[in-house]
Design a protein around this motif. Structure first.
Motif: not given
Length: 244
Positions: A133, A137-138, A163, A166, A192-193, A204
């Motif tokens: 990703t 996002q992580d 959310q 990660l 996942g995203a 995520n």
């Protein structure tokens, strides 16, 4: 290479795939094989379903299906260029009955770029990490956490969603008004995203589905905790209603 059932031993390939068998783990002397195999569509689809990507080659430990009296230790090399967080790597084995990859508790040897895990049987094993990703996002911080539908009507299952960027683990606890815990789980599905339309874009996302069949109507308090090594855990609480 043949290993003695009495003494056990270690076998290592030039590519650093290895197995270490303790004494008396086998009932008889056994010819042990470590064979690099090609990927196939079934295993690739199974990896996609759990949002994982390969960070090393699949190895068939043989005789495939062999079981041991005590666990053996297997080692698989991984490519550091294919992962962005070593802490989230794990050795997975392919379960042919479920047609799915299953993760093993894994130790990461960063110096040698090797993953190490214990198992009681031989199968196909592969080192895997989370599917790529973006760095944004992580990043480990809370974007959103909520339960839906709320209230749940007519026995509809409740989904808890968080959310946190990660995460390594996500845990849930649900309490009634007296403070008694009525549900707890760390069984969250990583999606996942995923863009759930909350205005924060693709993030995520981790989901857990709670069957409310065993509880009565009422208001329940939930606590979601997401953890990642090297970071302060993220905790979010809220309330969810159930109407039977």
């Amino acid at each position: 290479m043949s290993l003695s059932s009495t003494t056990g031993g270690r076998i290592e390939t030039p590519a650093k795939a290895a197995v270490e068998v303790p004494p008396n783990a086998m009932d008889a002397d056994t010819e042990i094989t470590l064979k690099r195999i090609q990927g196939d569509a079934l295993r690739e689809r199974a990896a996609d379903e759990i949002k994982k990507s390969a960070v090393g080659e699949p190895i068939e430990f043989g005789p495939e299906g062999s079981r041991f009296n005590t666990p053996v230790t297997i080692e698989l090399p991984y490519d550091p260029a294919l992962t962005y967080d070593d802490d989230l790597l794990a050795i997975h084995y392919f379960n042919p009955l479920r047609r799915a990859w299953e993760a093993l508790p894994t130790e990461v040897d960063r110096a040698r770029h090797v993953l190490r895990a214990k198992t009681d049987h031989f199968s196909i094993y592969q080192p895997m990490g989370l599917a790529p990703t973006t760095a944004a996002q992580d990043e480990f911080s809370l974007r959103d956490a909520y339960a839906f539908p709320s209230p749940s009507r007519g026995g509809a299952a409740v989904t808890f969603r968080v959310q946190p960027g990660l995460a390594e683990t996500v845990e849930l606890r649900v309490y009634d008004l007296s403070g008694r815990r009525i549900h707890g789980s760390s069984d969250f599905t990583f999606r996942g995203a995923f863009d759930d339309g909350n205005g924060k874009g693709a993030q995520n996302t981790y989901d857990h589905v709670w069957s409310v069949s065993g509880v009565g109507s009422g208001v329940y308090t939930y606590v979601i905790k997401a953890s990642r090594r090297g970071h302060t855990p993220i905790t979010k609480s809220g309330k969810v209603g159930v109407i039977k």
